[in-house]
Motif scaffolding. Structure first.
Motif, PDB file in Angstrom:
ATOM      1  N   ALA A 161       2.298  -3.442   4.444  1.00 46.65           N
ATOM      2  CA  ALA A 161       1.459  -2.579   3.609  1.00 46.65           C
ATOM      3  C   ALA A 161       0.513  -3.473   2.820  1.00 46.65           C
ATOM      4  O   ALA A 161       0.893  -4.546   2.379  1.00 46.65           O
ATOM      5  N   GLU A 162      -0.720  -2.993   2.663  1.00 44.58           N
ATOM      6  CA  GLU A 162      -1.750  -3.779   1.979  1.00 44.58           C
ATOM      7  C   GLU A 162      -1.308  -4.301   0.629  1.00 44.58           C
ATOM      8  O   GLU A 162      -1.413  -5.467   0.332  1.00 44.58           O
ATOM      9  N   ASP A 163      -0.807  -3.409  -0.215  1.00 40.89           N
ATOM     10  CA  ASP A 163      -0.538  -3.819  -1.591  1.00 40.89           C
ATOM     11  C   ASP A 163       0.900  -4.273  -1.831  1.00 40.89           C
ATOM     12  O   ASP A 163       1.271  -4.578  -2.956  1.00 40.89           O
ATOM     13  N   ILE A 164       1.714  -4.296  -0.782  1.00 39.81           N
ATOM     14  CA  ILE A 164       3.105  -4.740  -0.942  1.00 39.81           C
ATOM     15  C   ILE A 164       3.370  -5.998  -0.121  1.00 39.81           C
ATOM     16  O   ILE A 164       4.179  -6.828  -0.493  1.00 39.81           O
ATOM     17  N   GLY A 165       2.677  -6.120   1.006  1.00 38.38           N
ATOM     18  CA  GLY A 165       2.930  -7.259   1.879  1.00 38.38           C
ATOM     19  C   GLY A 165       3.847  -6.849   3.018  1.00 38.38           C
ATOM     20  O   GLY A 165       3.923  -5.693   3.375  1.00 38.38           O
ATOM     21  N   GLU A 166       4.568  -7.833   3.554  1.00 38.87           N
ATOM     22  CA  GLU A 166       5.403  -7.579   4.721  1.00 38.87           C
ATOM     23  C   GLU A 166       6.861  -7.484   4.301  1.00 38.87           C
ATOM     24  O   GLU A 166       7.340  -8.318   3.546  1.00 38.87           O
ATOM     25  N   LEU A 167       7.546  -6.473   4.789  1.00 41.64           N
ATOM     26  CA  LEU A 167       8.965  -6.300   4.504  1.00 41.64           C
ATOM     27  C   LEU A 167       9.717  -6.294   5.821  1.00 41.64           C
ATOM     28  O   LEU A 167       9.241  -5.758   6.814  1.00 41.64           O
ATOM     29  N   HIS A 168      10.895  -6.879   5.803  1.00 39.80           N
ATOM     30  CA  HIS A 168      11.704  -6.957   7.023  1.00 39.80           C
ATOM     31  C   HIS A 168      13.031  -6.283   6.778  1.00 39.80           C
ATOM     32  O   HIS A 168      13.552  -6.331   5.662  1.00 39.80           O
ATOM     33  N   GLY A 169      13.602  -5.702   7.817  1.00 41.62           N
ATOM     34  CA  GLY A 169      14.901  -5.079   7.626  1.00 41.62           C
ATOM     35  C   GLY A 169      15.498  -4.561   8.908  1.00 41.62           C
ATOM     36  O   GLY A 169      14.982  -4.786  10.000  1.00 41.62           O
ATOM     37  N   LYS A 170      16.614  -3.853   8.735  1.00 40.88           N
ATOM     38  CA  LYS A 170      17.325  -3.205   9.841  1.00 40.88           C
ATOM     39  C   LYS A 170      17.091  -1.708   9.712  1.00 40.88           C
ATOM     40  O   LYS A 170      17.306  -1.131   8.647  1.00 40.88           O
ATOM     41  N   ILE A 176       3.417  11.527  -4.353  1.00 37.78           N
ATOM     42  CA  ILE A 176       3.836  11.143  -2.998  1.00 37.78           C
ATOM     43  C   ILE A 176       2.717  10.467  -2.215  1.00 37.78           C
ATOM     44  O   ILE A 176       2.973   9.598  -1.405  1.00 37.78           O
ATOM     45  N   GLN A 177       1.468  10.839  -2.473  1.00 37.60           N
ATOM     46  CA  GLN A 177       0.366  10.219  -1.714  1.00 37.60           C
ATOM     47  C   GLN A 177      -0.032   8.844  -2.245  1.00 37.60           C
ATOM     48  O   GLN A 177      -1.077   8.337  -1.895  1.00 37.60           O
ATOM     49  N   THR A 178       0.759   8.239  -3.116  1.00 41.30           N
ATOM     50  CA  THR A 178       0.440   6.895  -3.604  1.00 41.30           C
ATOM     51  C   THR A 178       1.403   5.903  -2.974  1.00 41.30           C
ATOM     52  O   THR A 178       2.313   6.281  -2.244  1.00 41.30           O
ATOM     53  N   SER A 179       1.201   4.646  -3.293  1.00 44.57           N
ATOM     54  CA  SER A 179       2.070   3.587  -2.800  1.00 44.57           C
ATOM     55  C   SER A 179       3.340   3.507  -3.623  1.00 44.57           C
ATOM     56  O   SER A 179       3.275   3.393  -4.840  1.00 44.57           O
ATOM     57  N   PHE A 180       4.473   3.560  -2.961  1.00 41.82           N
ATOM     58  CA  PHE A 180       5.744   3.359  -3.654  1.00 41.82           C
ATOM     59  C   PHE A 180       6.814   3.121  -2.601  1.00 41.82           C
ATOM     60  O   PHE A 180       6.604   3.386  -1.425  1.00 41.82           O
ATOM     61  N   PHE A 181       7.934   2.596  -3.031  1.00 44.76           N
ATOM     62  CA  PHE A 181       9.119   2.657  -2.198  1.00 44.76           C
ATOM     63  C   PHE A 181      10.328   2.798  -3.098  1.00 44.76           C
ATOM     64  O   PHE A 181      10.262   2.506  -4.283  1.00 44.76           O
ATOM     65  N   THR A 241      15.932   3.410  -7.719  1.00 40.14           N
ATOM     66  CA  THR A 241      14.896   2.573  -8.316  1.00 40.14           C
ATOM     67  C   THR A 241      13.636   2.758  -7.494  1.00 40.14           C
ATOM     68  O   THR A 241      13.674   2.610  -6.273  1.00 40.14           O
ATOM     69  N   VAL A 242      12.547   3.118  -8.166  1.00 37.17           N
ATOM     70  CA  VAL A 242      11.277   3.278  -7.469  1.00 37.17           C
ATOM     71  C   VAL A 242      10.380   2.099  -7.850  1.00 37.17           C
ATOM     72  O   VAL A 242      10.334   1.694  -9.003  1.00 37.17           O
ATOM     73  N   PHE A 243       9.747   1.513  -6.835  1.00 34.25           N
ATOM     74  CA  PHE A 243       8.815   0.402  -7.034  1.00 34.25           C
ATOM     75  C   PHE A 243       7.424   0.921  -6.744  1.00 34.25           C
ATOM     76  O   PHE A 243       7.205   1.565  -5.730  1.00 34.25           O
ATOM     77  N   GLN A 244       6.483   0.629  -7.636  1.00 31.83           N
ATOM     78  CA  GLN A 244       5.099   1.047  -7.441  1.00 31.83           C
ATOM     79  C   GLN A 244       4.193  -0.156  -7.629  1.00 31.83           C
ATOM     80  O   GLN A 244       4.272  -0.830  -8.653  1.00 31.83           O
ATOM     81  N   PRO A 245       3.364  -0.452  -6.629  1.00 35.72           N
ATOM     82  CA  PRO A 245       2.450  -1.586  -6.758  1.00 35.72           C
ATOM     83  C   PRO A 245       1.504  -1.358  -7.922  1.00 35.72           C
ATOM     84  O   PRO A 245       1.053  -0.245  -8.144  1.00 35.72           O
ATOM     85  N   GLY A 246       1.267  -2.423  -8.659  1.00 34.46           N
ATOM     86  CA  GLY A 246       0.345  -2.326  -9.776  1.00 34.46           C
ATOM     87  C   GLY A 246      -0.015  -3.730 -10.200  1.00 34.46           C
ATOM     88  O   GLY A 246       0.522  -4.688  -9.669  1.00 34.46           O
ATOM     89  N   PHE A 247      -0.906  -3.839 -11.139  1.00 36.72           N
ATOM     90  CA  PHE A 247      -1.294  -5.173 -11.585  1.00 36.72           C
ATOM     91  C   PHE A 247      -0.647  -5.445 -12.921  1.00 36.72           C
ATOM     92  O   PHE A 247      -0.592  -4.555 -13.765  1.00 36.72           O
ATOM     93  N   PRO A 248      -0.122  -6.636 -13.198  1.00 38.69           N
ATOM     94  CA  PRO A 248      -0.183  -7.785 -12.283  1.00 38.69           C
ATOM     95  C   PRO A 248       0.940  -7.816 -11.249  1.00 38.69           C
ATOM     96  O   PRO A 248       0.957  -8.672 -10.387  1.00 38.69           O
TER      97      PRO A 248
END
Length: 132
Positions: free
Chosen positions: A84-93, A60-65, A27-34
């Motif tokens: 990340a600016e358009d995703i916010g803060e993520l925490h993990g191991k 690849i040079q865009t925002s995604f995870f 699953t790929v997530f890409q920041p976008g509006f809204p």
């Protein structure tokens, strides 16, 4: 891009890591509006500049995870905070730091790896887990 406290990167690039996942469902997530758009499909056509998930081409040079659909085998003893600016803060191991990406399990949440290109993060901080 500021990386603090993380172990040295492994000698694997983001493109190489993506190539190892070709044919798998991700699953790929890409920041976008809204909101974040989410696409699930088979990973294919990995090139130096893009890859495809289902019918979506991701540059690849865009925002995604990418969230992988496999359970994680091992994590390193580091807690990760990635911002990340358009995703916010993520925490993990931490699973691994590669060349141009970081892979970790998002906490709290599922025990599946998340792959983040480092181009979207303003900072990544690793802290050694505190021994109880």
């Amino acid at each position: 891009m500021n990386i603090e406290g993380c172990p040295a990167p492994q000698n694997i690039t983001l493109v190489q890591r993506l190539q190892s996942l070709v044919g798998r469902t991700v699953t790929v997530f890409q920041p976008g509006f809204p909101q974040l758009t989410q696409t699930t499909g088979k990973l294919a056509n990995v090139t130096a500049s893009s890859f495809t998930v289902g019918s979506t081409v991701v540059v690849i040079q865009t925002s995604f995870f990418i969230v992988l659909k496999e359970r994680v085998r091992t994590t390193k003893p580091f807690d990760v905070t990635a911002t990340a600016e358009d995703i916010g803060e993520l925490h993990g191991k931490l699973i691994r730091v590669g060349r141009g990406f970081i892979e970790f399990v998002q906490m709290p949440g599922r025990i599946v790896p998340t792959l983040f290109p480092l181009n979207i993060f303003t900072s990544v901080v690793c802290e050694r887990e505190h021994e109880e």
